[in-house]
Structures are given as structure tokens and as C-alpha cells.
Design a protein around this motif. Structure first.
Motif, mmCIF file in Angstrom:
data_model
loop_
_atom_site.group_PDB
_atom_site.id
_atom_site.type_symbol
_atom_site.label_atom_id
_atom_site.label_comp_id
_atom_site.label_asym_id
_atom_site.label_seq_id
_atom_site.Cartn_x
_atom_site.Cartn_y
_atom_site.Cartn_z
ATOM 1 N N SER A 4 0.827 -1.205 0.000
ATOM 2 C CA SER A 4 0.000 0.000 0.000
ATOM 3 C C SER A 4 0.860 1.253 0.000
ATOM 4 C CB SER A 4 -0.923 0.006 1.220
ATOM 5 O OG SER A 4 -1.566 1.252 1.353
ATOM 6 N N ILE A 5 0.718 2.061 -1.039
ATOM 7 C CA ILE A 5 1.396 3.355 -1.092
ATOM 8 C C ILE A 5 0.853 4.271 -0.005
ATOM 9 C CG2 ILE A 5 1.745 5.437 -2.475
ATOM 10 C CD1 ILE A 5 3.477 3.156 -3.404
ATOM 11 N N ALA A 6 -0.452 4.220 0.235
ATOM 12 C CA ALA A 6 -1.059 5.059 1.277
ATOM 13 C C ALA A 6 -0.450 4.760 2.637
ATOM 14 C CB ALA A 6 -2.571 4.840 1.306
ATOM 15 N N GLU A 7 -0.220 3.486 2.910
ATOM 16 C CA GLU A 7 0.403 3.123 4.189
ATOM 17 C C GLU A 7 1.840 3.616 4.276
ATOM 18 O OE1 GLU A 7 0.055 -1.015 5.065
ATOM 19 O OE2 GLU A 7 -2.147 -1.012 4.995
ATOM 20 N N LEU A 8 2.569 3.527 3.153
ATOM 21 C CA LEU A 8 3.940 4.039 3.140
ATOM 22 C C LEU A 8 3.964 5.539 3.430
ATOM 23 C CD1 LEU A 8 5.556 2.168 0.107
ATOM 24 C CD2 LEU A 8 6.166 1.943 2.521
ATOM 25 N N PHE A 9 3.037 6.281 2.835
ATOM 26 C CA PHE A 9 2.953 7.711 3.102
ATOM 27 C C PHE A 9 2.646 7.966 4.570
ATOM 28 C CE2 PHE A 9 3.022 8.838 -1.370
ATOM 29 C CZ PHE A 9 3.506 10.146 -1.347
ATOM 30 N N ALA A 10 1.722 7.220 5.106
ATOM 31 C CA ALA A 10 1.345 7.423 6.513
ATOM 32 C C ALA A 10 2.510 7.118 7.455
ATOM 33 C CB ALA A 10 0.148 6.547 6.853
ATOM 34 N N GLN A 11 3.265 6.086 7.145
ATOM 35 C CA GLN A 11 4.377 5.680 8.003
ATOM 36 C C GLN A 11 5.565 6.631 7.923
ATOM 37 O OE1 GLN A 11 5.376 1.684 6.841
ATOM 38 N NE2 GLN A 11 3.299 0.912 7.252
ATOM 39 N N HIS A 12 5.737 7.269 6.757
ATOM 40 C CA HIS A 12 6.948 8.070 6.529
ATOM 41 C C HIS A 12 6.617 9.514 6.151
ATOM 42 C CE1 HIS A 12 9.332 4.364 6.588
ATOM 43 N NE2 HIS A 12 8.401 3.823 5.799
ATOM 44 N N SER A 13 5.532 10.044 6.635
ATOM 45 C CA SER A 13 5.040 11.347 6.185
ATOM 46 C C SER A 13 6.012 12.491 6.430
ATOM 47 C CB SER A 13 3.699 11.661 6.850
ATOM 48 O OG SER A 13 3.857 11.738 8.260
ATOM 49 N N THR A 14 6.898 12.352 7.423
ATOM 50 C CA THR A 14 7.852 13.433 7.714
ATOM 51 C C THR A 14 9.302 12.989 7.505
ATOM 52 O OG1 THR A 14 7.893 12.854 10.076
ATOM 53 C CG2 THR A 14 6.274 14.503 9.367
ATOM 54 N N ASP A 15 9.504 11.936 6.725
ATOM 55 C CA ASP A 15 10.853 11.380 6.547
ATOM 56 C C ASP A 15 11.551 11.854 5.280
ATOM 57 O OD1 ASP A 15 10.386 9.965 8.834
ATOM 58 O OD2 ASP A 15 10.070 8.026 7.853
ATOM 59 N N LYS A 16 10.877 12.637 4.443
ATOM 60 C CA LYS A 16 11.432 12.877 3.107
ATOM 61 C C LYS A 16 12.770 13.597 3.132
ATOM 62 C CE LYS A 16 8.824 17.132 2.124
ATOM 63 N NZ LYS A 16 7.859 17.778 1.206
ATOM 64 N N PHE A 17 12.930 14.565 4.032
ATOM 65 C CA PHE A 17 14.202 15.299 4.056
ATOM 66 C C PHE A 17 15.338 14.404 4.539
ATOM 67 C CE2 PHE A 17 11.041 18.785 4.572
ATOM 68 C CZ PHE A 17 11.274 19.381 3.344
ATOM 69 N N ASP A 18 15.074 13.569 5.546
ATOM 70 C CA ASP A 18 16.090 12.629 6.015
ATOM 71 C C ASP A 18 16.468 11.639 4.921
ATOM 72 O OD1 ASP A 18 16.086 13.811 8.521
ATOM 73 O OD2 ASP A 18 14.635 12.395 9.368
ATOM 74 N N LEU A 19 15.483 11.141 4.188
ATOM 75 C CA LEU A 19 15.755 10.187 3.115
ATOM 76 C C LEU A 19 16.597 10.821 2.011
ATOM 77 C CD1 LEU A 19 12.214 8.553 2.913
ATOM 78 C CD2 LEU A 19 14.330 7.388 3.585
ATOM 79 N N HIS A 20 16.277 12.062 1.666
ATOM 80 C CA HIS A 20 17.052 12.741 0.627
ATOM 81 C C HIS A 20 18.466 13.056 1.097
ATOM 82 C CE1 HIS A 20 14.428 13.746 -2.900
ATOM 83 N NE2 HIS A 20 13.574 13.167 -2.090
ATOM 84 N N GLU A 21 18.612 13.428 2.344
ATOM 85 C CA GLU A 21 19.964 13.701 2.862
ATOM 86 C C GLU A 21 20.814 12.441 2.843
ATOM 87 O OE1 GLU A 21 19.160 15.494 6.683
ATOM 88 O OE2 GLU A 21 19.621 17.489 5.907
ATOM 89 N N GLN A 22 20.198 11.300 3.080
ATOM 90 C CA GLN A 22 20.958 10.065 3.156
ATOM 91 C C GLN A 22 21.177 9.409 1.793
ATOM 92 O OE1 GLN A 22 19.518 7.385 6.116
ATOM 93 N NE2 GLN A 22 21.090 5.825 5.731
ATOM 94 N N TYR A 23 20.163 9.476 0.917
ATOM 95 C CA TYR A 23 20.225 8.675 -0.305
ATOM 96 C C TYR A 23 20.207 9.474 -1.605
ATOM 97 C CZ TYR A 23 18.869 5.033 3.020
ATOM 98 O OH TYR A 23 18.810 4.185 4.096
ATOM 99 N N LEU A 24 19.873 10.758 -1.554
ATOM 100 C CA LEU A 24 19.711 11.531 -2.782
ATOM 101 C C LEU A 24 20.540 12.817 -2.712
ATOM 102 C CD1 LEU A 24 15.937 10.737 -2.991
ATOM 103 C CD2 LEU A 24 17.555 10.136 -4.775
ATOM 104 N N ASN A 25 20.028 13.894 -3.255
ATOM 105 C CA ASN A 25 20.769 15.146 -3.356
ATOM 106 C C ASN A 25 20.609 15.951 -2.065
ATOM 107 O OD1 ASN A 25 21.832 17.653 -3.953
ATOM 108 N ND2 ASN A 25 20.667 17.944 -5.840
ATOM 109 N N ASN A 26 21.569 15.802 -1.162
ATOM 110 C CA ASN A 26 21.452 16.482 0.139
ATOM 111 C C ASN A 26 21.622 17.993 0.010
ATOM 112 O OD1 ASN A 26 24.227 16.305 -0.402
ATOM 113 N ND2 ASN A 26 24.761 16.281 1.761
ATOM 114 N N GLN A 27 22.236 18.470 -1.069
ATOM 115 C CA GLN A 27 22.383 19.910 -1.237
ATOM 116 C C GLN A 27 21.021 20.576 -1.472
ATOM 117 O OE1 GLN A 27 25.037 21.598 -0.619
ATOM 118 N NE2 GLN A 27 26.359 19.826 -0.353
#
Length: 463
Positions: A4-27
Motif C-alpha cells: 500500500s502506497i497510502a500506508e507508506l505515506f502514513a508511516q513516513h510522512s515526515t521522513d522525506k528530508f532525512d531520506l534525501h539527505e541520506q540517499y539523494l541530493n542532500n544539497q
């Protein structure tokens, strides 16, 4: 266990900046946090974004022009849902698809009469890459001409036609035999074309970086000169096309007929990447001139059913909701009302543009106090003043805008074409209040300016 994408959003709703800093473009995360744009958006409808607190933001950026019909338009959602549920054969490859034929037919109804064939791809930069290749093969010439300050994309061929140094730096050597001429300078253009070895002149009808408009005779003369010297005239309408400027294609403002039109952005409806090149019979038939050349240029995911369905639905919405007409009417009203503010404010130079492709330019004031404040910002980083406009617009008035380019004191608006009269009033009132605040020195907005200058100087010194 179900997925479920909806469940993933609910579980990680405030994680996007941490995920990007760790795995994507932290700048990018650093930029957003520095200027206070680190919001957690939860939903989007039409011209509005909504954060986790339910605060509504008017989106005048529209994904760099992608969401011309607004975000999550129900007609496009329904078309994509229906396409998925039909379980159609997709990307058979040794076949041709119905939906791509239908989209090509509908698009070519909108283009100048000389353009009768379509090539589909996935993005604007791919459309430019195709135009480069098609022009070279058709003319049997190597050289490509483009304009200073142009933007045509970031893949290697398109980047070779990019007039902004900041995008090119460190990525060379780029495609050979590409050279720049000044935008809106016919004498220099003719001198370059007169060598009769230029395959194509690729130009934005209105330059995106800065929203630079041509003189009334420029594009008609471009067409004449290209024809005279055997060069293909390619209009890059990736940003200006599909109603953005108050005409379906920006070239209609000057009644010209390019040999190719590159398109993308708004055609996707904001859902599935899709780009294309409209061209003459001659170009298509020259490139694909034998059966063994039927696959000489293509793209694996081009013409996929979801992209084609999104394109067809987007064209339907543009027509049914008369969004091109709305772009012309409301966009020109916004430009006129912003220009009416100029006599009141020393910093405001002008508003310009066509339809809903709008620039608001600022310049150095004459009064000593304001001039000193301006100089402080310009010394720290050229173009920094505009951040004193865009940041308060966002934080205080909940309007999302952008600076038009590196080192420019130009704020750029690329709103959805479905803005309402209420939106127009909010835009003009908010700019009025924000620009007025910049004229109060000292003042709270100049505290922001000092912080921006400090960050800019720290960045220059590597601190």
C-alpha cells in the motif's frame, strides 16, 4: 501482506528530508532548509498545495510549467485509471500503438500547417536531442546554432545548446560544432547563417531564463533567414507551448512556421513524462527513409499508453476549460496590474511576458539609503534581492514562486492556466505588500536580506 502506497505515506510522512539527505541530493535539502521552504506537503488540487497543517499555498511555479491544467486534474486521473483498468497491450515494440496515433493527430491539429508528423519521447531534453539528430541528418550539415542565455535541457546534446555557464561547467567537452549568437540580434544571426553550414537554429520563442521577449520582427526574420541559407528553424516550445503564453504555441504570436517544434512539460498533465517533436513531412521522410532505418531513432518508453492517454486527456481539458484563453486574459491582467505598481516603487523595473509566462524585474534604486542596501546584497551575490521577494511571498502570503535564473533580479511566474480572478487579486496584492516592505530600510525584510548576504558570503569562502 498487501502493498500500500497510502500506508507508506502514513508511516513516513515526515521522513522525506532525512531520506534525501541520506540517499539523494542532500544539497537540495540544504537549500530548502536555508530559505525556509522545507514544508511537508500532503495534498495538491488545481493551483493549490496543502501542507500537513492544512495551510493552502498558491503554486505559481507549477512544477516548472508541467501542471498547466493544475495538479491532479480529475479528467486526467480518470483517463489514466481507465487506461490501467483496460489492460491494454503496451510497448509491444514490434507493433504500432493506437493511442500514439490519436495523440499525434490531435496535436498536429494545433500546430502550423507545415508540420504534419510527430515523434514522441519522454521529456523536453529528449525532444531537443531528437531535433539535433534530425536536423543533422536532413541537412547533411553538422553545426547547430543556439542563443546566449538559452535553456534547452541538461542531457549532453541539449546541454551543448545551453547558454548558461553554470549548467555547463565541469561537464565538457560537450557536443562539437555548436555555437551561440545573441538573442534578438538578426545581424549576428545572418552572419552566422551565411556560411551555409548550419544544420539548425534552435531557439525559444520567449527565453525561459529571464522571460526575454523578442522584437516583433525577430522570429519572422529568423524564418526568412533560415530558409534563405538552408538552415532548419527549430522552435523550442517545451516551456512556452500548450497555452502558456496565451496562444496554443508561442510562435502564433508572430505568425511563423518553424520546421520543427519541440514540446513536453504541460503535455504530461503532470503525471507521466511525455515529450515530442512536430516536424515537416520532409524531415520525417528523410530520417526514416528506408525500412532498415525504421528504428534509427527512438526511445524505449516513448509512446507508452499511460503517457499518450495523459496527453490526450490534457488536450481535452485545455479545450473544454478554455485554458488558453484564460491564460491570455488573466495573465495579461496580472502583467498590467504589476506594471501599474512601478511608479510607486524604486526597486520595481517592470513586469513583462505573455499570457501566464511572466517576469517581474527589479533594479538598482536612485535614493541613497535604498541604493546602499541594494549594493550590499549585490556585492554578496548578484541577484540576491529577488530572494527578499520570493521568501516573504512564500512565508507570509503562501505563494510559491521562483527566481528566473542565476544572477538575475527577476522573479518568474509559471502558474497553472486555471488561475481565477481571486488568485489574480491575491498575487497582485501580495507583490504590492512585499515590494512595499523592501522600501522600508531598516526593516524586518532587510534583516532577512542581511542573513541571505551572510549565507552567500559564507558559501563563497567555503565556510
Amino acid at each position: 501482506m498487501t502493498f500500500s502506497i497510502a500506508e507508506l505515506f502514513a508511516q513516513h510522512s515526515t521522513d522525506k528530508f532525512d531520506l534525501h539527505e541520506q540517499y539523494l541530493n542532500n544539497q537540495m535539502v540544504r537549500v530548502l532548509k536555508t530559505i525556509g521552504y522545507d514544508r511537508h506537503y500532503q495534498s495538491a488540487r488545481g493551483q493549490y498545495l496543502y501542507d500537513q497543517n492544512g495551510v493552502e499555498y498558491l503554486d505559481l511555479l507549477s512544477g516548472f510549467g508541467v501542471f498547466a491544467i493544475g495538479r491532479n486534474h480529475p479528467t486526467v486521473v480518470a483517463a489514466l485509471t481507465e487506461t490501467l483498468n483496460l489492460e491494454l497491450p503496451n510497448l509491444v515494440q514490434l507493433d504500432v500503438s493506437l493511442l500514439s496515433g490519436l495523440l499525434a493527430k490531435e496535436l498536429l491539429k494545433t500546430t502550423p500547417d507545415n508540420l504534419t508528423k510527430m515523434f514522441f519521447c519522454n521529456s523536453g531534453t529528449e525532444a531537443v536531442e531528437a531535433a539535433i539528430k534530425f536536423a543533422r541528418y536532413t541537412t547533411k550539415r553538422e553545426k547547430i546554432l543556439y542563443c546566449e542565455h538559452a535553456y534547452h535541457g541538461l542531457t549532453m546534446g541539449a546541454l551543448s545548446l545551453n547558454g548558461e555557464h553554470v549548467f555547463r561547467e565541469g561537464f565538457g567537452p560537450l557536443l562539437p560544432s555548436c555555437s551561440a549568437v545573441p538573442f534578438n540580434d538578426l545581424a549576428v544571426l545572418e552572419n552566422a547563417l551565411s556560411t551555409r553550414d548550419i544544420a539548425a537554429f534552435i531557439v525559444e520563442p520567449i527565453q525561459g531564463k529571464g522571460v526575454n521577449l523578442p522584437s516583433d520582427d525577430y522570429l519572422p526574420e529568423v524564418q526568412r533567414l533560415c530558409k534563405q541559407y538552408g538552415t532548419l528553424f527549430v522552435a523550442d516550445e517545451v516551456q512556452t507551448g500548450l497555452g502558456r503564453t496565451g496562444k496554443f504555441w508561442a510562435v502564433e504570436h508572430w505568425n511563423v512556421q518553424p520546421d520543427m517544434i519541440c514540446m513536453a512539460k504541460a503535455l504530461s498533465g503532470g503525471f507521466v513524462p511525455v515529450g515530442g517533436v512536430a516536424m515537416t513531412d520532409k524531415i520525417m521522410d528523410t530520417v526514416y527513409n528506408r525500412m532498415d532505418r525504421a528504428v534509427v531513432h527512438g526511445s524505449t518508453f516513448s509512446k507508452n499508453n499511460m503517457a499518450m492517454a495523459a496527453g490526450l486527456a490534457t488536450l481535452h481539458v485545455l479545450r473544454e476549460e478554455k485554458l488558453v484563453e484564460n491564460s491570455a486574459t488573466l495573465g495579461n491582467q496580472i502583467i498590467a496590474e504589476l506594471n501599474a505598481l512601478a511608479p510607486q516603487y524604486e526597486f520595481l523595473k517592470e513586469a513583462r511576458g505573455k499570457g501566464m509566462m511572466i517576469a517581474i524585474e527589479f533594479h538598482a534604486p536612485k535614493s541613497l539609503t535604498l541604493k546602499a542596501a541594494w549594493t550590499m546584497l549585490e556585492t554578496a551575490n548578484k541577484g540576491l534581492f529577488c530572494q527578499m521577494i520570493t521568501i516573504p511571498l512564500f512565508k507570509e502570503h503562501h505563494i510559491l514562486t521562483q527566481v528566473a535564473g542565476h544572477g538575475m533580479n527577476v522573479v518568474k511566474l509559471l502558474p497553472p492556466l486555471n488561475l481565477t480572478d481571486k488568485d489574480r487579486q491575491h498575487i497582485v496584492t501580495s507583490f504590492d505588500k512585499t515590494i512595499a516592505d523592501t522600501h522600508k530600510v531598516p526593516g524586518s525584510i532587510w534583516d532577512l536580506g542581511k542573513n541571505l548576504a551572510a549565507h552567500a558570503l559564507k558559501g563563497k569562502t567555503g565556510g
